[in-house]
Design a protein around this motif. Structure first.
Motif, PDB file in Angstrom:
ATOM      1  N   LEU B  11       0.839  -1.192   0.000  1.00 41.53           N
ATOM      2  CA  LEU B  11       0.000   0.000   0.000  1.00 41.53           C
ATOM      3  C   LEU B  11       0.873   1.241   0.000  1.00 41.53           C
ATOM      4  O   LEU B  11       1.776   1.369   0.822  1.00 41.53           O
ATOM      5  CB  LEU B  11      -0.921   0.006   1.222  1.00 41.53           C
ATOM      6  N   THR B  13       0.298   5.331   0.217  1.00 43.64           N
ATOM      7  CA  THR B  13      -0.739   6.303   0.522  1.00 43.64           C
ATOM      8  C   THR B  13      -0.094   7.655   0.822  1.00 43.64           C
ATOM      9  O   THR B  13       1.129   7.792   0.748  1.00 43.64           O
ATOM     10  CB  THR B  13      -1.601   5.822   1.704  1.00 43.64           C
ATOM     11  N   LYS B  17      -4.326  10.334   5.187  1.00 39.40           N
ATOM     12  CA  LYS B  17      -5.455   9.587   4.616  1.00 39.40           C
ATOM     13  C   LYS B  17      -5.652   8.278   5.386  1.00 39.40           C
ATOM     14  O   LYS B  17      -4.843   7.355   5.273  1.00 39.40           O
ATOM     15  CB  LYS B  17      -5.195   9.308   3.142  1.00 39.40           C
ATOM     16  N   LYS B  18      -6.741   8.194   6.112  1.00 39.33           N
ATOM     17  CA  LYS B  18      -7.015   7.044   6.969  1.00 39.33           C
ATOM     18  C   LYS B  18      -6.942   5.730   6.198  1.00 39.33           C
ATOM     19  O   LYS B  18      -7.412   5.631   5.053  1.00 39.33           O
ATOM     20  CB  LYS B  18      -8.397   7.192   7.592  1.00 39.33           C
ATOM     21  N   LEU B  19      -6.361   4.724   6.838  1.00 34.93           N
ATOM     22  CA  LEU B  19      -6.310   3.408   6.194  1.00 34.93           C
ATOM     23  C   LEU B  19      -6.458   2.307   7.233  1.00 34.93           C
ATOM     24  O   LEU B  19      -6.214   2.505   8.421  1.00 34.93           O
ATOM     25  CB  LEU B  19      -4.998   3.251   5.425  1.00 34.93           C
ATOM     26  N   THR B  20      -6.863   1.151   6.746  1.00 37.37           N
ATOM     27  CA  THR B  20      -7.008  -0.034   7.584  1.00 37.37           C
ATOM     28  C   THR B  20      -6.304  -1.210   6.920  1.00 37.37           C
ATOM     29  O   THR B  20      -6.470  -1.440   5.723  1.00 37.37           O
ATOM     30  CB  THR B  20      -8.492  -0.393   7.782  1.00 37.37           C
ATOM     31  N   VAL B  21      -5.523  -1.924   7.703  1.00 36.99           N
ATOM     32  CA  VAL B  21      -4.907  -3.166   7.247  1.00 36.99           C
ATOM     33  C   VAL B  21      -5.633  -4.302   7.961  1.00 36.99           C
ATOM     34  O   VAL B  21      -5.710  -4.312   9.197  1.00 36.99           O
ATOM     35  CB  VAL B  21      -3.404  -3.218   7.563  1.00 36.99           C
ATOM     36  N   ILE B  77      -5.613   0.047  12.352  1.00 39.77           N
ATOM     37  CA  ILE B  77      -6.139   1.290  11.793  1.00 39.77           C
ATOM     38  C   ILE B  77      -5.134   2.412  11.993  1.00 39.77           C
ATOM     39  O   ILE B  77      -4.650   2.631  13.112  1.00 39.77           O
ATOM     40  CB  ILE B  77      -7.471   1.655  12.468  1.00 39.77           C
ATOM     41  N   GLU B  79      -5.342   6.247  11.659  1.00 33.83           N
ATOM     42  CA  GLU B  79      -6.323   7.324  11.458  1.00 33.83           C
ATOM     43  C   GLU B  79      -5.747   8.459  10.608  1.00 33.83           C
ATOM     44  O   GLU B  79      -6.422   9.017   9.757  1.00 33.83           O
ATOM     45  CB  GLU B  79      -6.762   7.890  12.820  1.00 33.83           C
ATOM     46  N   THR B 109       2.558  -6.712   5.310  1.00 31.82           N
ATOM     47  CA  THR B 109       2.007  -5.622   4.505  1.00 31.82           C
ATOM     48  C   THR B 109       3.057  -4.524   4.448  1.00 31.82           C
ATOM     49  O   THR B 109       3.462  -4.000   5.485  1.00 31.82           O
ATOM     50  CB  THR B 109       0.713  -5.066   5.141  1.00 31.82           C
ATOM     51  N   LEU B 111       3.880  -0.922   3.791  1.00 28.17           N
ATOM     52  CA  LEU B 111       3.178   0.360   3.726  1.00 28.17           C
ATOM     53  C   LEU B 111       4.158   1.492   3.485  1.00 28.17           C
ATOM     54  O   LEU B 111       5.182   1.589   4.174  1.00 28.17           O
ATOM     55  CB  LEU B 111       2.427   0.614   5.040  1.00 28.17           C
ATOM     56  N   VAL B 113       4.089   5.684   3.262  1.00 23.91           N
ATOM     57  CA  VAL B 113       3.303   6.901   3.462  1.00 23.91           C
ATOM     58  C   VAL B 113       4.115   8.080   2.907  1.00 23.91           C
ATOM     59  O   VAL B 113       5.212   8.355   3.386  1.00 23.91           O
ATOM     60  CB  VAL B 113       2.982   7.142   4.945  1.00 23.91           C
TER      61      VAL B 113
END
Lengths: 113, 114
Positions: B11, B13, B17-21, B77, B79, B109, B111, B113
């Protein structure tokens, strides 16, 4: 809280020789010490573990020793093979909570042909 | 097949920007945990859960939230993600929090940012 230090950060040994990785912990109440192997691009996998009431445990070419007085434990790999090349992590389960797990910073083991 | 799954696997992002794994296990495990892995720092525990509706902070919980509404799922999460949360994240589960219960890790995962 618990603190786990791991040495060395990198280790290179000749195929067939032994490798030793050492960890120290700070919380004397910690009671469970697993070792994980992580191959490149993959997830960590448990390879051996030891509980605080045992001083040594063996599984084929892998052994772990624990010295509770000195608060250190070690991973021993004998007759190393190319497939032993990976990053190894030690960990300690906090005695107070029995739920938090603290990992060492990892040892990158390379086996030279 | 007994396993721990995570989504997404990769991911990218942007800040804020809120995200959930998501993390799911099919082994009826009570204990679930989230870790982040950064070079030279090993695996650091973010949050863990001993059972449904029971969660607690690990070593590095700042900037993260979790929930455990069902036994099999343990979402992470972010936020308001920030660049210092760029990392490789692993979910793990074990039968219980007892000594000797093997932790099974998900595939990770990655990630980023921006």
């Amino acid at each position: 809280g618990e603190n786990v230090e791991q040495h060395p950060s990198t280790l290179s040994v000749q195929e067939g020789d032994s490798a030793v990785i050492k960890c120290t912990y700070s919380d004397s109440a910690s009671n469970y010490f697993p070792w994980y192997k992580q191959e490149l691009g993959k997830r960590p996998q448990l390879i051996i573990d030891i509980r605080s009431n045992v001083g040594e445990k063996k599984d084929q070419r892998i052994a772990v020793t624990l010295n509770k007085t000195a608060k250190h434990f070690s991973l021993h790999i004998t007759e190393t093979q190319p497939e032993d090349s990976a990053v190894y992590f030690c960990a300690a389960k906090e005695g107070s909570s029995a739920s938090k797990i603290i990992f060492g910073s990892g040892t990158r083991l390379s086996i030279r042909p | 097949e007994a396993q721990v799954t995570q989504n997404p696997r990769y991911l990218i992002t942007v800040t804020g920007k809120k995200l959930t794994v998501t993390c799911s296990q099919n082994m009826n495990h009570e204990y679930m945990s989230w870790y982040r892995q950064d070079p030279g720092l090993g695996l650091r525990q973010i949050y863990y859960s001993m059972n449904v509706e029971v969660t607690d902070k690990g070593d590095v919980p700042e900037g993260y939230k979790v929930s455990r509404k069902e036994k099999r799922n343990f979402p992470l999460i972010l936020e308001s993600p920030s660049p210092n949360q760029t990392s490789l994240y692993f979910c793990a589960s074990s039968l219980s929090r007892a000594q000797g219960d093997t932790q099974y890790f998900g595939p990770g995962t990655r990630l980023t940012v921006l």
